[in-house]
Design an enzyme around this catalytic site. Structure first.
Site, PDB file in Angstrom:
ATOM      1  N   THR A  20      16.013  -4.319  24.835  1.00 52.52           N
ATOM      2  CA  THR A  20      14.842  -4.932  24.194  1.00 52.52           C
ATOM      3  C   THR A  20      15.252  -6.209  23.473  1.00 52.52           C
ATOM      4  O   THR A  20      16.393  -6.329  23.017  1.00 52.52           O
ATOM      5  CB  THR A  20      14.170  -3.972  23.178  1.00 52.52           C
ATOM      6  OG1 THR A  20      13.041  -4.626  22.593  1.00 52.52           O
ATOM      7  CG2 THR A  20      15.105  -3.563  22.062  1.00 52.52           C
ATOM      8  N   ASN A  22      13.447  -7.036  20.893  1.00 49.94           N
ATOM      9  CA  ASN A  22      12.749  -6.824  19.619  1.00 49.94           C
ATOM     10  C   ASN A  22      13.578  -5.944  18.667  1.00 49.94           C
ATOM     11  O   ASN A  22      13.719  -4.739  18.884  1.00 49.94           O
ATOM     12  CB  ASN A  22      11.389  -6.175  19.928  1.00 49.94           C
ATOM     13  CG  ASN A  22      10.507  -6.048  18.710  1.00 49.94           C
ATOM     14  OD1 ASN A  22      10.993  -5.793  17.616  1.00 49.94           O
ATOM     15  ND2 ASN A  22       9.221  -6.214  18.908  1.00 49.94           N
ATOM     16  N   HIS A  24      12.922  -4.891  15.682  1.00 49.75           N
ATOM     17  CA  HIS A  24      12.152  -3.840  14.984  1.00 49.75           C
ATOM     18  C   HIS A  24      12.091  -2.565  15.823  1.00 49.75           C
ATOM     19  O   HIS A  24      12.254  -1.463  15.309  1.00 49.75           O
ATOM     20  CB  HIS A  24      10.729  -4.314  14.695  1.00 49.75           C
ATOM     21  CG  HIS A  24      10.681  -5.486  13.780  1.00 49.75           C
ATOM     22  ND1 HIS A  24      10.770  -5.373  12.414  1.00 49.75           N
ATOM     23  CD2 HIS A  24      10.552  -6.807  14.035  1.00 49.75           C
ATOM     24  CE1 HIS A  24      10.693  -6.569  11.864  1.00 49.75           C
ATOM     25  NE2 HIS A  24      10.560  -7.457  12.826  1.00 49.75           N
ATOM     26  N   LYS A  25      11.847  -2.746  17.112  1.00 52.33           N
ATOM     27  CA  LYS A  25      11.821  -1.585  18.008  1.00 52.33           C
ATOM     28  C   LYS A  25      13.168  -0.876  17.970  1.00 52.33           C
ATOM     29  O   LYS A  25      13.236   0.353  17.904  1.00 52.33           O
ATOM     30  CB  LYS A  25      11.575  -2.030  19.460  1.00 52.33           C
ATOM     31  CG  LYS A  25      10.185  -2.427  19.828  1.00 52.33           C
ATOM     32  CD  LYS A  25      10.192  -2.673  21.340  1.00 52.33           C
ATOM     33  CE  LYS A  25       8.856  -3.011  21.908  1.00 52.33           C
ATOM     34  NZ  LYS A  25       8.910  -3.182  23.380  1.00 52.33           N
ATOM     35  N   GLU A  49       8.194  -9.335  32.607  1.00 49.73           N
ATOM     36  CA  GLU A  49       7.150  -8.299  32.678  1.00 49.73           C
ATOM     37  C   GLU A  49       6.026  -8.779  33.580  1.00 49.73           C
ATOM     38  O   GLU A  49       5.504  -9.871  33.386  1.00 49.73           O
ATOM     39  CB  GLU A  49       6.582  -8.015  31.281  1.00 49.73           C
ATOM     40  CG  GLU A  49       7.557  -7.276  30.389  1.00 49.73           C
ATOM     41  CD  GLU A  49       7.016  -7.016  28.994  1.00 49.73           C
ATOM     42  OE1 GLU A  49       5.785  -7.095  28.799  1.00 49.73           O
ATOM     43  OE2 GLU A  49       7.832  -6.740  28.100  1.00 49.73           O
ATOM     44  N   ASP A  78       7.645  -0.273  26.808  1.00 53.68           N
ATOM     45  CA  ASP A  78       6.583  -1.254  26.725  1.00 53.68           C
ATOM     46  C   ASP A  78       5.484  -0.650  25.850  1.00 53.68           C
ATOM     47  O   ASP A  78       5.121   0.511  26.016  1.00 53.68           O
ATOM     48  CB  ASP A  78       6.044  -1.548  28.130  1.00 53.68           C
ATOM     49  CG  ASP A  78       5.330  -2.875  28.151  1.00 53.68           C
ATOM     50  OD1 ASP A  78       5.972  -3.886  27.830  1.00 53.68           O
ATOM     51  OD2 ASP A  78       4.126  -2.901  28.452  1.00 53.68           O
ATOM     52  N   PHE A 152       5.945  -4.723  12.019  1.00 50.51           N
ATOM     53  CA  PHE A 152       5.952  -5.958  12.807  1.00 50.51           C
ATOM     54  C   PHE A 152       4.693  -5.993  13.666  1.00 50.51           C
ATOM     55  O   PHE A 152       3.913  -5.039  13.695  1.00 50.51           O
ATOM     56  CB  PHE A 152       7.216  -6.030  13.684  1.00 50.51           C
ATOM     57  CG  PHE A 152       7.276  -4.979  14.765  1.00 50.51           C
ATOM     58  CD1 PHE A 152       7.658  -3.683  14.465  1.00 50.51           C
ATOM     59  CD2 PHE A 152       6.943  -5.283  16.086  1.00 50.51           C
ATOM     60  CE1 PHE A 152       7.720  -2.705  15.455  1.00 50.51           C
ATOM     61  CE2 PHE A 152       7.004  -4.320  17.087  1.00 50.51           C
ATOM     62  CZ  PHE A 152       7.387  -3.025  16.769  1.00 50.51           C
ATOM     63  N   GLY A 153       4.525  -7.099  14.382  1.00 48.41           N
ATOM     64  CA  GLY A 153       3.433  -7.223  15.352  1.00 48.41           C
ATOM     65  C   GLY A 153       2.062  -6.903  14.773  1.00 48.41           C
ATOM     66  O   GLY A 153       1.624  -7.502  13.788  1.00 48.41           O
ATOM     67  N   LYS A 175       6.120   5.484   9.071  1.00 47.91           N
ATOM     68  CA  LYS A 175       5.574   5.031  10.352  1.00 47.91           C
ATOM     69  C   LYS A 175       6.118   5.915  11.481  1.00 47.91           C
ATOM     70  O   LYS A 175       5.356   6.391  12.335  1.00 47.91           O
ATOM     71  CB  LYS A 175       5.930   3.554  10.617  1.00 47.91           C
ATOM     72  CG  LYS A 175       5.448   3.077  11.982  1.00 47.91           C
ATOM     73  CD  LYS A 175       5.792   1.638  12.318  1.00 47.91           C
ATOM     74  CE  LYS A 175       5.388   1.311  13.762  1.00 47.91           C
ATOM     75  NZ  LYS A 175       5.792  -0.024  14.209  1.00 47.91           N
TER      76      LYS A 175
END
Ligand code: ITT
Length: 196
Positions: A20, A22, A24-25, A49, A78, A152-153, A175
């Site tokens: 990834t 990202n 945060h992920k 993608e 995803d 995030f996001g 979360k």
């Protein structure tokens, strides 16, 4: 399980690569896997993608395309935000929409509409031979305004059902106790625990 049993070749032993771009992920999943005694190795890279498909198809297609570039077992995931009143939009276009109109644009787009929505995460795992998919969903509603500095996001505009605060107002553990990503990860971990 018998503690004397030889676990050296068990699927939960050794690193599993998570591809990834990202961070945060990665941080969210690293914590969840660590709690199950599994070490994640971060392969930090962006991958292509396809567009115009569902989250499951996108995730599988991306994994297929990079199998020859990653050594050993790996997974990617995803995630999409699906807004009911917009027939699931942005869904597979979540990344593009986040980078263009962003959270402010989403709030404008759904003014006066029903605010129900959901997050869907699809993990695709390649064990070196086969692909496996695990999903996780979180239902919620779009908040009236942007709230919170965590996450995030789309987290600052997403209020999970049964809660009064956005995901961005929660700490990472809270979360992860309810999230789409965590649910998909738990299904994946159960698979790893069960397969020999
Ligand atoms: P990779 O594809 O490299 O893993 P990405 O950030 O592009 O990273 P996605 O395509 O899965 O990941 O994410 C689509 C969009 O949804 C993107 O803008 C994310 O910031 C957002 N998103 C994903 N998971 C989220 C979450 O748990 N909370 C809020 N927004 C999220």
């Amino acid at each position: 399980m018998n503690p004397e049993e030889d676990m050296s070749d068990h699927p939960t032993k050794g690193n599993i690569k998570f591809v990834t771009s990202n961070e945060h992920k990665f941080l969210e999943l690293q914590e969840i896997f660590r709690n199950s005694g599994i070490n994640l190795e971060w392969i930090r890279r962006k991958y292509e993608e396809i567009q115009g498909e569902g989250t499951e198809e996108i995730s599988l297609d991306s994994a297929r395309k990079i199998t020859h570039e990653i050594n050993g077992r790996f997974f990617l995931e995803d995630t999409g935000l699906y807004i009911d009143a917009l027939n699931g939009f942005p869904g597979p276009y979540s990344s593009y929409v986040a980078g263009t109109i962003g959270n402010t644009g989403i709030l404008k787009l759904i003014q006066g509409l029903d605010r129900s929505c959901r997050f869907l995460t699809v993990i695709t795992y390649f064990d070196g031979h086969e692909f496996f998919q695990f999903d996780g969903m979180l239902r919620g509603s779009i908040s009236k305004e942007i709230r919170g500095k965590g996450g995030f996001g789309y987290d600052p505009i997403f209020i999970p059902d049964g809660q009064s605060i956005t995901l961005a107002e929660m700490d990472i553990e809270t979360k992860s106790s309810i999230s789409h990503r965590s649910l998909a990860a738990q299904r994946f971990i159960s698979h790893l625990m069960g397969s020999r």
